[in-house]
Design a protein around this motif. Structure first.
Motif, PDB file in Angstrom:
ATOM      1  N   LYS A   2       0.750  -1.189   0.116  1.00 28.20           N
ATOM      2  CA  LYS A   2       0.092  -0.085   0.037  1.00 28.20           C
ATOM      3  C   LYS A   2       0.666   1.238   0.057  1.00 28.20           C
ATOM      4  O   LYS A   2       1.726   1.259   0.643  1.00 28.20           O
ATOM      5  CB  LYS A   2      -0.852   0.000   1.183  1.00 28.20           C
ATOM      6  CG  LYS A   2      -2.128  -1.045   1.135  1.00 28.20           C
ATOM      7  CD  LYS A   2      -3.024  -0.634   2.128  1.00 28.20           C
ATOM      8  CE  LYS A   2      -4.364  -1.362   1.981  1.00 28.20           C
ATOM      9  NZ  LYS A   2      -4.624  -2.440   3.029  1.00 28.20           N
ATOM     10  N   GLU A  19      -3.228   0.543  -3.642  1.00 30.36           N
ATOM     11  CA  GLU A  19      -2.787  -0.867  -3.254  1.00 30.36           C
ATOM     12  C   GLU A  19      -2.378  -1.462  -4.534  1.00 30.36           C
ATOM     13  O   GLU A  19      -3.141  -1.363  -5.762  1.00 30.36           O
ATOM     14  CB  GLU A  19      -4.009  -1.765  -2.608  1.00 30.36           C
ATOM     15  CG  GLU A  19      -3.764  -3.045  -2.280  1.00 30.36           C
ATOM     16  CD  GLU A  19      -4.818  -3.509  -1.564  1.00 30.36           C
ATOM     17  OE1 GLU A  19      -4.631  -4.469  -0.744  1.00 30.36           O
ATOM     18  OE2 GLU A  19      -6.222  -3.373  -1.921  1.00 30.36           O
ATOM     19  N   LYS A  21      -1.224  -4.973  -6.515  1.00 32.07           N
ATOM     20  CA  LYS A  21      -1.306  -6.272  -6.434  1.00 32.07           C
ATOM     21  C   LYS A  21      -0.571  -7.019  -7.739  1.00 32.07           C
ATOM     22  O   LYS A  21      -0.665  -6.554  -8.770  1.00 32.07           O
ATOM     23  CB  LYS A  21      -2.718  -6.679  -6.514  1.00 32.07           C
ATOM     24  CG  LYS A  21      -3.585  -6.553  -5.275  1.00 32.07           C
ATOM     25  CD  LYS A  21      -5.096  -7.155  -5.110  1.00 32.07           C
ATOM     26  CE  LYS A  21      -5.806  -7.012  -4.057  1.00 32.07           C
ATOM     27  NZ  LYS A  21      -6.920  -7.265  -4.142  1.00 32.07           N
ATOM     28  N   LYS A  30      -5.101  -0.723  -7.417  1.00 30.81           N
ATOM     29  CA  LYS A  30      -6.399  -0.479  -6.868  1.00 30.81           C
ATOM     30  C   LYS A  30      -6.366   0.774  -6.146  1.00 30.81           C
ATOM     31  O   LYS A  30      -5.450   0.933  -5.209  1.00 30.81           O
ATOM     32  CB  LYS A  30      -6.721  -1.724  -5.830  1.00 30.81           C
ATOM     33  CG  LYS A  30      -8.363  -1.604  -5.433  1.00 30.81           C
ATOM     34  CD  LYS A  30      -8.708  -2.842  -4.571  1.00 30.81           C
ATOM     35  CE  LYS A  30      -9.806  -2.771  -4.425  1.00 30.81           C
ATOM     36  NZ  LYS A  30     -10.339  -3.620  -3.243  1.00 30.81           N
ATOM     37  N   LEU A  32      -7.557   3.014  -3.653  1.00 32.73           N
ATOM     38  CA  LEU A  32      -8.307   2.962  -2.453  1.00 32.73           C
ATOM     39  C   LEU A  32      -9.060   4.429  -2.216  1.00 32.73           C
ATOM     40  O   LEU A  32     -10.007   4.483  -1.452  1.00 32.73           O
ATOM     41  CB  LEU A  32      -7.809   2.558  -1.357  1.00 32.73           C
ATOM     42  CG  LEU A  32      -6.900   1.179  -1.388  1.00 32.73           C
ATOM     43  CD1 LEU A  32      -6.014   0.714  -0.256  1.00 32.73           C
ATOM     44  CD2 LEU A  32      -8.008   0.128  -1.797  1.00 32.73           C
ATOM     45  N   SER A  73     -10.883   5.514   1.732  1.00 33.78           N
ATOM     46  CA  SER A  73     -10.270   4.244   1.666  1.00 33.78           C
ATOM     47  C   SER A  73     -10.612   3.422   2.935  1.00 33.78           C
ATOM     48  O   SER A  73     -10.387   2.239   3.043  1.00 33.78           O
ATOM     49  CB  SER A  73      -9.039   4.387   1.918  1.00 33.78           C
ATOM     50  OG  SER A  73      -8.433   5.421   1.178  1.00 33.78           O
ATOM     51  N   ILE A  83       1.134   1.415   6.087  1.00 40.35           N
ATOM     52  CA  ILE A  83       1.303   1.762   4.784  1.00 40.35           C
ATOM     53  C   ILE A  83       2.859   1.402   4.324  1.00 40.35           C
ATOM     54  O   ILE A  83       3.719   1.691   5.195  1.00 40.35           O
ATOM     55  CB  ILE A  83       1.201   3.346   4.447  1.00 40.35           C
ATOM     56  CG1 ILE A  83      -0.122   3.728   4.631  1.00 40.35           C
ATOM     57  CG2 ILE A  83       1.613   3.849   3.192  1.00 40.35           C
ATOM     58  CD1 ILE A  83      -1.208   3.468   3.870  1.00 40.35           C
ATOM     59  N   TYR A 371       6.070   3.328  -7.134  1.00 39.00           N
ATOM     60  CA  TYR A 371       6.050   1.899  -6.886  1.00 39.00           C
ATOM     61  C   TYR A 371       6.990   1.063  -8.052  1.00 39.00           C
ATOM     62  O   TYR A 371       7.670   0.333  -7.693  1.00 39.00           O
ATOM     63  CB  TYR A 371       4.549   1.098  -7.498  1.00 39.00           C
ATOM     64  CG  TYR A 371       4.611  -0.368  -7.634  1.00 39.00           C
ATOM     65  CD1 TYR A 371       4.444  -1.025  -6.672  1.00 39.00           C
ATOM     66  CD2 TYR A 371       4.613  -0.604  -9.012  1.00 39.00           C
ATOM     67  CE1 TYR A 371       4.730  -2.655  -7.118  1.00 39.00           C
ATOM     68  CE2 TYR A 371       4.564  -2.160  -9.243  1.00 39.00           C
ATOM     69  CZ  TYR A 371       4.836  -3.059  -8.368  1.00 39.00           C
ATOM     70  OH  TYR A 371       4.943  -4.391  -8.666  1.00 39.00           O
TER      71      TYR A 371
END
Ligand code: KG4
Ligand code: ZN
Length: 394
Positions: A2, A19, A21, A30, A32, A73, A83, A371
């Motif tokens: 996250k 989030e 995945k 995703k 949130l 969220s 987080i 990320y």
């Protein structure tokens, strides 16, 4: 994983909670929570962004925006300790504005012991294409993705960047003066259209493209702004509305939008000499907007296609505020389709634009770019020594 993402480089205070995945080779984002608090209304009267005001507004808005994101969220503030990282824009942009986001990130980082990942705003615009509705993105299939090319067109930047691999950038060219978005904004101001000018110019240009007038319309012309009949121009004046395509055929990958903007200035000055109220006529405004958009888009598409051919590009990503321009989208897709059609045996080139909501500044793109930095173990720093850099380049 996250991530909390923060963006304050210009006039939007934006925070997102994402989030990520991983499923085999696929990665899915995703969202949130996502909030953008725009300051456009405040800066409108200055015709552009006023840095001291932007800073004040960001400081005021950041806690409120975070609150909203947490509510969306369904996460309590104390659970922020779960987080994995905070990603924050550190440049390029307005330094006083950038600092507000960095300081806010540092406070959260210390309070909840979360690492901070600095993110380049322009890299964010590249990654803004990834969250497409319901679609997972396959990150591992490098042969199909690279080499990539990105055309970044915003209010502060216009650049063509070759991407050989994740985070491996080589700038091929950039604007030598004004950015494309800046030119849209300045020309809009000359036409008495509100800030930001891009969407306004685009709207007028579309109206003229949908019902083009071959020559100056006969009969009374109503000014849609004032509902009074406006002064007419002569057919000669009408036909004079033509603009240059600066630097379109130069050998490099640079752009120049200041010359185009000045050409609009001279054109309006000449038209006004004979007819001071000529801009009261909506048809004249539409025609100038269309001619300007044609010139800007033609130049952007021409140089991008040239780079695609020279570097055997597989994937084109267009990002930044101006990527919202529907005419640019149409023309770029058309040009790529032509290349794909003319060489049926080679792999098809793919072109990606962000979804409408992510063309402008937002925090989702900052989270996703962060990320990819974490994934490639690149640039993971702790909370110390993170600095704003207004001129940070890719
Ligand atoms: O990326 P962005 O939201 O902020 C910066 O990082 O600069 O870009 C803002 C720029 C403004 O100059 C705005 O006029 C332009 O993007 N823009 C457009 C359109 N929508 C926004 N330009 C042309 N056509 C549009 N539809
Ligand atoms: Zn931007």
């Amino acid at each position: 994983m996250k991530l909390l993402a923060i963006e304050t480089s210009c006039d939007e205070t934006a925070i997102a909670l994402i989030e990520v995945k991983n499923k085999g080779k696929k990665v899915k984002f995703k969202i949130l929570g996502n909030e953008i608090s725009s300051q456009i209304e405040i800066h409108k009267e200055y015709g552009g962004v006023f840095p001291a005001l932007a800073k004040r507004e960001h400081i005021k808005n950041l806690p409120l925006v975070l609150d909203k994101v947490l509510k969306q969220s369904k996460i309590k503030e104390k659970d922020l300790k779960k987080i994995n990282a905070i990603t924050v824009t550190t440049g390029p942009g307005l330094e006083p504005a950038l600092w507000t986001g960095i300081v806010f990130a540092e406070e959260l980082s210390q309070k909840y012991n979360i690492p901070i990942i600095p993110v380049n705003h322009m890299e964010g615009h590249i990654f803004s294409i990834f969250p497409q509705k319901g679609k997972a993105f396959t990150v591992e299939n490098k042969k199909e993705l690279f080499p990539m090319l990105t055309l970044l067109v915003s209010g502060g930047h216009t650049e063509l960047v070759l991407i050989k691999d994740w985070q491996k950038y080589k700038k091929l060219g950039q604007t030598r003066d004004d950015a494309a978005g800046e030119a849209f904004d300045k020309v809009a101001r000359m036409l008495s259209l509100p800030y930001p000018g891009g969407p306004e110019i685009s709207r007028l240009a579309r109206e003229e493209r949908n019902s083009p007038l071959e020559e100056y319309p006969q009969g009374e012309v109503e000014d849609l702004n004032t509902s009074t009949p406006s002064l007419r121009a002569t057919p000669q004046e009408w036909n004079k509305i033509q603009l240059p395509r600066p630097m379109i055929y130069t050998k490099d990958y640079d752009f120049s939008f200041s010359g185009l903007k000045t050409a609009v200035l001279y054109l309006i000055r000449d038209l006004k000499k004979k007819n001071p109220n000529i801009l009261n006529n909506i048809n004249i405004k539409q025609k100038i907007a269309r001619e300007f958009e044609d010139a800007a888009v033609e130049t952007l598409v021409h140089k991008t296609i040239k780079a695609i051919k020279q570097y055997k590009i597989q994937t084109l990503i267009v990002g930044g505020g101006v990527s919202a321009n529907t005419y640019l989208q149409e023309q770029m897709k058309k040009a790529i389709k032509e290349i794909n059609f003319s060489s049926p045996t080679t792999k098809k080139i793919k072109v990606h634009f962000p979804s409408k909501a992510l063309t402008g500044d937002n925090a989702i793109m900052i989270g996703i770019a962060g990320y990819f930095r974490i994934k490639n173990k690149n640039n993971i720093k702790n909370t110390k020594n993170i600095k704003a850099d207004g001129n940070l380049s890719l």
